[in-house]
Design a protein around this motif. Sequence first.
Motif, PDB file in Angstrom:
ATOM      1  N   TYR A   1      31.571  -0.640 109.333  1.00 45.39           N
ATOM      2  CA  TYR A   1      30.695  -0.095 108.314  1.00 45.39           C
ATOM      3  C   TYR A   1      29.377  -0.843 108.279  1.00 45.39           C
ATOM      4  O   TYR A   1      29.255  -1.968 108.771  1.00 45.39           O
ATOM      5  CB  TYR A   1      31.359  -0.116 106.935  1.00 45.39           C
ATOM      6  CG  TYR A   1      31.704  -1.492 106.430  1.00 45.39           C
ATOM      7  CD1 TYR A   1      30.796  -2.225 105.684  1.00 45.39           C
ATOM      8  CD2 TYR A   1      32.937  -2.064 106.702  1.00 45.39           C
ATOM      9  CE1 TYR A   1      31.106  -3.489 105.218  1.00 45.39           C
ATOM     10  CE2 TYR A   1      33.265  -3.322 106.241  1.00 45.39           C
ATOM     11  CZ  TYR A   1      32.340  -4.028 105.497  1.00 45.39           C
ATOM     12  OH  TYR A   1      32.651  -5.275 105.045  1.00 45.39           O
TER      13      TYR A   1
ATOM     14  N   VAL B   1      25.992  -1.307 105.427  1.00 46.04           N
ATOM     15  CA  VAL B   1      25.576  -1.064 104.045  1.00 46.04           C
ATOM     16  C   VAL B   1      24.100  -1.411 103.889  1.00 46.04           C
ATOM     17  O   VAL B   1      23.642  -2.437 104.388  1.00 46.04           O
ATOM     18  CB  VAL B   1      26.400  -1.919 103.051  1.00 46.04           C
ATOM     19  CG1 VAL B   1      26.016  -1.590 101.623  1.00 46.04           C
ATOM     20  CG2 VAL B   1      27.887  -1.734 103.276  1.00 46.04           C
TER      21      VAL B   1
ATOM     22  N   MET C   1      34.014   1.888  97.069  1.00 44.37           N
ATOM     23  CA  MET C   1      33.419   1.107  98.160  1.00 44.37           C
ATOM     24  C   MET C   1      34.494   0.360  98.933  1.00 44.37           C
ATOM     25  O   MET C   1      34.448   0.297 100.164  1.00 44.37           O
ATOM     26  CB  MET C   1      32.347   0.151  97.618  1.00 44.37           C
ATOM     27  CG  MET C   1      31.069   0.866  97.236  1.00 44.37           C
ATOM     28  SD  MET C   1      29.727  -0.256  96.789  1.00 44.37           S
ATOM     29  CE  MET C   1      29.970  -0.351  95.029  1.00 44.37           C
TER      30      MET C   1
ATOM     31  N   LEU D   1      34.775  -2.123 102.555  1.00 45.88           N
ATOM     32  CA  LEU D   1      34.105  -3.300 102.023  1.00 45.88           C
ATOM     33  C   LEU D   1      35.121  -4.222 101.373  1.00 45.88           C
ATOM     34  O   LEU D   1      36.103  -3.757 100.803  1.00 45.88           O
ATOM     35  CB  LEU D   1      33.047  -2.900 100.989  1.00 45.88           C
ATOM     36  CG  LEU D   1      31.702  -2.413 101.522  1.00 45.88           C
ATOM     37  CD1 LEU D   1      31.816  -1.053 102.153  1.00 45.88           C
ATOM     38  CD2 LEU D   1      30.685  -2.387 100.405  1.00 45.88           C
TER      39      LEU D   1
ATOM     40  N   TYR E   1      27.527  -5.265  95.626  1.00 46.30           N
ATOM     41  CA  TYR E   1      26.777  -4.013  95.673  1.00 46.30           C
ATOM     42  C   TYR E   1      26.836  -3.262  94.345  1.00 46.30           C
ATOM     43  O   TYR E   1      25.867  -2.603  93.971  1.00 46.30           O
ATOM     44  CB  TYR E   1      27.247  -3.133  96.835  1.00 46.30           C
ATOM     45  CG  TYR E   1      26.797  -3.681  98.158  1.00 46.30           C
ATOM     46  CD1 TYR E   1      25.442  -3.776  98.475  1.00 46.30           C
ATOM     47  CD2 TYR E   1      27.714  -4.149  99.088  1.00 46.30           C
ATOM     48  CE1 TYR E   1      25.016  -4.304  99.680  1.00 46.30           C
ATOM     49  CE2 TYR E   1      27.301  -4.671 100.307  1.00 46.30           C
ATOM     50  CZ  TYR E   1      25.949  -4.750 100.597  1.00 46.30           C
ATOM     51  OH  TYR E   1      25.518  -5.282 101.797  1.00 46.30           O
TER      52      TYR E   1
ATOM     53  N   VAL F   1      26.278   3.654 102.414  1.00 46.09           N
ATOM     54  CA  VAL F   1      27.320   3.069 103.260  1.00 46.09           C
ATOM     55  C   VAL F   1      27.608   4.019 104.412  1.00 46.09           C
ATOM     56  O   VAL F   1      27.919   5.191 104.200  1.00 46.09           O
ATOM     57  CB  VAL F   1      28.633   2.826 102.468  1.00 46.09           C
ATOM     58  CG1 VAL F   1      29.711   2.233 103.382  1.00 46.09           C
ATOM     59  CG2 VAL F   1      28.392   1.927 101.267  1.00 46.09           C
TER      60      VAL F   1
ATOM     61  N   SER G   1      30.312   4.448 107.250  1.00 46.94           N
ATOM     62  CA  SER G   1      31.666   3.945 107.513  1.00 46.94           C
ATOM     63  C   SER G   1      32.365   4.854 108.507  1.00 46.94           C
ATOM     64  O   SER G   1      32.489   6.063 108.283  1.00 46.94           O
ATOM     65  CB  SER G   1      32.474   3.897 106.220  1.00 46.94           C
ATOM     66  OG  SER G   1      33.798   3.482 106.457  1.00 46.94           O
TER      67      SER G   1
END
Length: 107
Positions: free
Chosen positions: A2, A4, A78, A83, A91, A103, A105
């Motif tokens: 991922y 961010v 998230m 995460l 975040y 994000v 992912s």
Amino acid sequence: MYKVETVENGVQATKVIEGLNREGYEKDDIYIFAHDKERSKDLTEGTHTESVGMGEQGVFDSLGNTFKKRGDELRSKMSSLGLTDAEADRYEEELDKGKVVVVGSKD
């Protein structure tokens, strides 16, 4: 895997999404978070990205979010994208400041 990014607004979010697309993320691999539910919905619809649902979270977590405070719900979503709890906390604090979190992912 991922990635961010934290941004200030929809215009910046769109640029981040375009960058993620160039890196191989598809639209349904990209999620936008905002503290305000309507803002989050509008950004998701406007950028044609995904919302976190049962497929990412599972039935029990998804149903459980119905009863959580917004911050708890956002952290849970998230985390479901990969995460860590500490990252989700960090975040979510940015969301409290009015920022937008994008994000990307993918498996």
